[in-house]
Design a protein around this motif. Structure first.
Motif, PDB file in Angstrom:
ATOM      1  N   TYR A 142      50.707  48.537  39.620  1.00  0.00           N
ATOM      2  CA  TYR A 142      49.416  47.945  39.275  1.00  0.00           C
ATOM      3  C   TYR A 142      49.526  46.971  38.103  1.00  0.00           C
ATOM      4  O   TYR A 142      50.419  47.061  37.274  1.00  0.00           O
ATOM      5  CB  TYR A 142      48.360  49.016  39.020  1.00  0.00           C
ATOM      6  CG  TYR A 142      48.623  50.022  37.926  1.00  0.00           C
ATOM      7  CD1 TYR A 142      48.280  49.761  36.615  1.00  0.00           C
ATOM      8  CD2 TYR A 142      49.169  51.272  38.244  1.00  0.00           C
ATOM      9  CE1 TYR A 142      48.480  50.702  35.619  1.00  0.00           C
ATOM     10  CE2 TYR A 142      49.373  52.223  37.260  1.00  0.00           C
ATOM     11  CZ  TYR A 142      49.033  51.933  35.938  1.00  0.00           C
ATOM     12  OH  TYR A 142      49.233  52.871  34.959  1.00  0.00           O
ATOM     13  N   SER A 143      48.597  46.037  38.069  1.00  0.00           N
ATOM     14  CA  SER A 143      48.617  44.973  37.075  1.00  0.00           C
ATOM     15  C   SER A 143      48.098  45.465  35.729  1.00  0.00           C
ATOM     16  O   SER A 143      47.629  46.598  35.599  1.00  0.00           O
ATOM     17  CB  SER A 143      47.766  43.800  37.552  1.00  0.00           C
ATOM     18  OG  SER A 143      46.385  44.046  37.280  1.00  0.00           O
ATOM     19  N   ASN A 145      45.412  44.804  34.537  1.00  0.00           N
ATOM     20  CA  ASN A 145      43.977  45.063  34.657  1.00  0.00           C
ATOM     21  C   ASN A 145      43.664  46.540  34.870  1.00  0.00           C
ATOM     22  O   ASN A 145      42.542  46.977  34.660  1.00  0.00           O
ATOM     23  CB  ASN A 145      43.378  44.258  35.818  1.00  0.00           C
ATOM     24  CG  ASN A 145      42.986  42.869  35.381  1.00  0.00           C
ATOM     25  OD1 ASN A 145      42.928  42.570  34.207  1.00  0.00           O
ATOM     26  ND2 ASN A 145      42.733  42.000  36.340  1.00  0.00           N
ATOM     27  N   SER A 149      44.201  47.588  40.478  1.00  0.00           N
ATOM     28  CA  SER A 149      44.478  46.160  40.627  1.00  0.00           C
ATOM     29  C   SER A 149      45.912  45.863  41.026  1.00  0.00           C
ATOM     30  O   SER A 149      46.860  46.203  40.306  1.00  0.00           O
ATOM     31  CB  SER A 149      44.158  45.464  39.298  1.00  0.00           C
ATOM     32  OG  SER A 149      44.637  44.144  39.273  1.00  0.00           O
ATOM     33  N   PHE A 151      48.323  42.601  41.742  1.00  0.00           N
ATOM     34  CA  PHE A 151      48.442  41.149  41.570  1.00  0.00           C
ATOM     35  C   PHE A 151      49.491  40.583  42.534  1.00  0.00           C
ATOM     36  O   PHE A 151      50.521  41.222  42.780  1.00  0.00           O
ATOM     37  CB  PHE A 151      48.879  40.808  40.150  1.00  0.00           C
ATOM     38  CG  PHE A 151      47.754  40.621  39.166  1.00  0.00           C
ATOM     39  CD1 PHE A 151      46.453  41.002  39.465  1.00  0.00           C
ATOM     40  CD2 PHE A 151      47.999  40.056  37.922  1.00  0.00           C
ATOM     41  CE1 PHE A 151      45.427  40.823  38.548  1.00  0.00           C
ATOM     42  CE2 PHE A 151      46.989  39.881  36.998  1.00  0.00           C
ATOM     43  CZ  PHE A 151      45.698  40.260  37.306  1.00  0.00           C
ATOM     44  N   HIS A 214      44.801  36.327  44.778  1.00  0.00           N
ATOM     45  CA  HIS A 214      45.530  36.636  43.547  1.00  0.00           C
ATOM     46  C   HIS A 214      45.509  38.134  43.262  1.00  0.00           C
ATOM     47  O   HIS A 214      46.532  38.731  42.937  1.00  0.00           O
ATOM     48  CB  HIS A 214      44.906  35.873  42.372  1.00  0.00           C
ATOM     49  CG  HIS A 214      45.582  36.150  41.060  1.00  0.00           C
ATOM     50  ND1 HIS A 214      44.964  35.986  39.848  1.00  0.00           N
ATOM     51  CD2 HIS A 214      46.833  36.598  40.769  1.00  0.00           C
ATOM     52  CE1 HIS A 214      45.799  36.311  38.874  1.00  0.00           C
ATOM     53  NE2 HIS A 214      46.934  36.684  39.403  1.00  0.00           N
ATOM     54  N   GLU A 215      44.349  38.766  43.407  1.00  0.00           N
ATOM     55  CA  GLU A 215      44.214  40.182  43.091  1.00  0.00           C
ATOM     56  C   GLU A 215      43.621  40.921  44.280  1.00  0.00           C
ATOM     57  O   GLU A 215      42.711  40.420  44.936  1.00  0.00           O
ATOM     58  CB  GLU A 215      43.310  40.364  41.866  1.00  0.00           C
ATOM     59  CG  GLU A 215      43.162  41.801  41.403  1.00  0.00           C
ATOM     60  CD  GLU A 215      42.292  41.934  40.159  1.00  0.00           C
ATOM     61  OE1 GLU A 215      42.576  42.817  39.324  1.00  0.00           O
ATOM     62  OE2 GLU A 215      41.328  41.154  40.023  1.00  0.00           O
ATOM     63  N   GLN A 231      41.801  36.311  39.262  1.00  0.00           N
ATOM     64  CA  GLN A 231      41.707  36.212  37.812  1.00  0.00           C
ATOM     65  C   GLN A 231      41.900  34.773  37.343  1.00  0.00           C
ATOM     66  O   GLN A 231      41.274  34.339  36.380  1.00  0.00           O
ATOM     67  CB  GLN A 231      42.759  37.106  37.159  1.00  0.00           C
ATOM     68  CG  GLN A 231      42.575  38.579  37.445  1.00  0.00           C
ATOM     69  CD  GLN A 231      41.314  39.133  36.827  1.00  0.00           C
ATOM     70  OE1 GLN A 231      40.977  38.822  35.694  1.00  0.00           O
ATOM     71  NE2 GLN A 231      40.604  39.963  37.578  1.00  0.00           N
TER      72      GLN A 231
END
Length: 437
Positions: A142-143, A145, A149, A151, A214-215, A231
């Motif tokens: 996960y990102s 964020n 999330s 990415f 992107h996400e 984002q």
């Protein structure tokens, strides 16, 4: 190519002399000078990795010393950074390149130095893989964020997991539960392929072959996919071209890596045919979308749905890019990242369409139009964009959109793509991020 590396070396030395490291990592230029921009520390490995690539390409040991010393003294916090999805960027670009050079015999064999690189790459791979959201059928890294999330960028950090797996490492959890880094690599890539990439199969009204989000957002209560998001792009339903480029190159280089993996290791993950099939589909779709939605010289605009792009005319992709236009900025960093994906996929498939597209991008990036020839400008490749929605990018006097500036990831990936191409031209050992047997 000779001119490119000459200019590249000048820029590395200029930053080393002039940049105030107390600011933090250099991110992008403002009026030709590198500055920082707080979000996460994801660019420092590109700075020192650039010096290592410069040595690789030219044999100038002053750049090796610069990159090696900075890696030892500055990069340790990145190895155990649990808060980011950027280990493939920071650590494979530095420790990974140094270990690769030792394996190639380009730097002297030293047992303690080798062990230092190995243990840092092993630690980095486990830290990156530990940043994990489990789904009913797979999961993802996960990102920054948060756990909901995924990415597009993170497919490039699978580099870290690949190298860690090659070095015999794994993720260790509670009660000594051992999880394969290869398993996490394949599962993250599959989640990216399933949710971040579109294939014209009717997922939503804007579904188109090769479009990317992107996400990707997931409901952590039940693991269900909820929606696309963006984002740094214009919208969830348009394609931010740097995110597209991350997937293009991340997928293509992982296809090459998978050739080094024994069939028996892929069998529990669905088998070689199944795994390679989704990687190929993802790589071809994104590369096809890039070719169809990029000007003829190979430099895309920052987002294919940017709101003022219409002002450039319906033939915007049928002519060369216009970095000084008055409507929307181009993003040369997306081109620098994506070029390598195009060239690698072309070689992997034996398809000249992708190879020619990648060579076109490189020809443009190395031309007077995009190569930064001003001796006072610290950037290498001009006309990049970092975060258009936030308005972070510098707009020069007399211009209405960002232009004329550079970024650390664009400069690094231009060097990486140039090294890849130079080795092909000279029939040198094939350049890969992973450790060749």
């Amino acid at each position: 190519m000779d001119r490119f590396w000459e200019v590249s070396g000048q820029k590395i030395e200029l930053i080393d002399r002039e940049y105030d490291a107390s600011q933090g990592s250099p991110v992008f230029t403002v009026e030709g000078k590198y500055t920082t921009r707080g979000w996460t520390e994801w660019t420092q490995g590109f700075q020192y990795g650039s010096a290592i690539l410069q040595f690789d390409a030219t044999g100038d040991e002053s750049f090796l010393n610069m990159g090696r010393q900075a890696t030892v003294s500055k990069m340790a916090p990145h190895v155990t950074h649990f808060g980011v999805h950027d280990h493939g960027f920071n650590n494979v670009s530095t420790y990974g390149n140094l270990l690769r050079l030792m394996n190639e015999g380009r730097i002297p064999e030293n047992e303690w130095e080798r062990n230092f690189y190995v243990i840092t790459l092993q630690a980095s791979s486990a830290v990156q893989a530990k940043r994990w959201t489990q789904l009913p059928n797979g999961g993802y890294i996960y990102s920054f964020n948060g756990p909901h999330s995924l990415f597009a960028d993170t497919i490039r950090s699978l580099r870290s997991l690949a190298v860690g797996h090659q070095l015999g490492h794994a993720v260790m959890g509670e009660n000594d539960k051992k999880t394969s880094l290869l398993e996490r690599l394949v599962q993250h890539a599959k989640t990216t392929a399933d949710y971040a990439v579109y294939y014209g199969e009717g997922r939503d009204y804007y579904d188109e072959w090769g479009r990317t989000a992107h996400e990707s957002v997931f409901n952590l209560n039940d693991g269900n996919y909820r929606c696309p998001n963006s984002q740094q792009g214009f919208s969830p339903f348009t394609t931010w071209t740097r995110g597209l480029a991350w997937i293009m190159t991340g997928a293509a280089e992982q296809l090459e890596f998978l050739k080094t993996i024994d069939d028996s290791e892929l069998e529990p993950l669905g088998g070689r045919e199944s795994v390679e099939a989704f990687f190929v589909k993802m790589a071809k779709a994104t590369c096809d979308f890039f070719i169809a939605n990029t000007p003829t010289d190979g430099i895309p605009y920052w987002d294919t749905g940017a709101p003022n792009l219409y002002q450039l005319g319906s033939d915007v992709y049928d002519r060369e890019s216009e970095p000084f236009n008055t409507a929307e900025p181009v993003d040369s960093s997306a081109a620098a990242i994506g070029a390598q994906g195009l060239m690698r996929l072309g070689r992997y498939l034996g398809d000249e369409k992708y190879t020619a597209a990648g060579l076109t991008v490189m020809q443009t990036l190395l031309s007077d139009k995009y190569l930064s020839l001003d001796a006072a400008h610290q950037g290498l490749i001009l006309h990049s964009v970092y975060h258009r929605p936030n308005g972070w990018d510098h707009i020069p006097a007399g211009q209405s959109v960002p232009c004329g500036e550079s970024c650390m990831w664009g400069d690094y990936h231009a060097r990486e793509a140039a090294l890849y191409l130079q080795r092909l031209i000279n029939d040198d050992p094939y350049y890969t991020f992973y450790l060749q047997k």
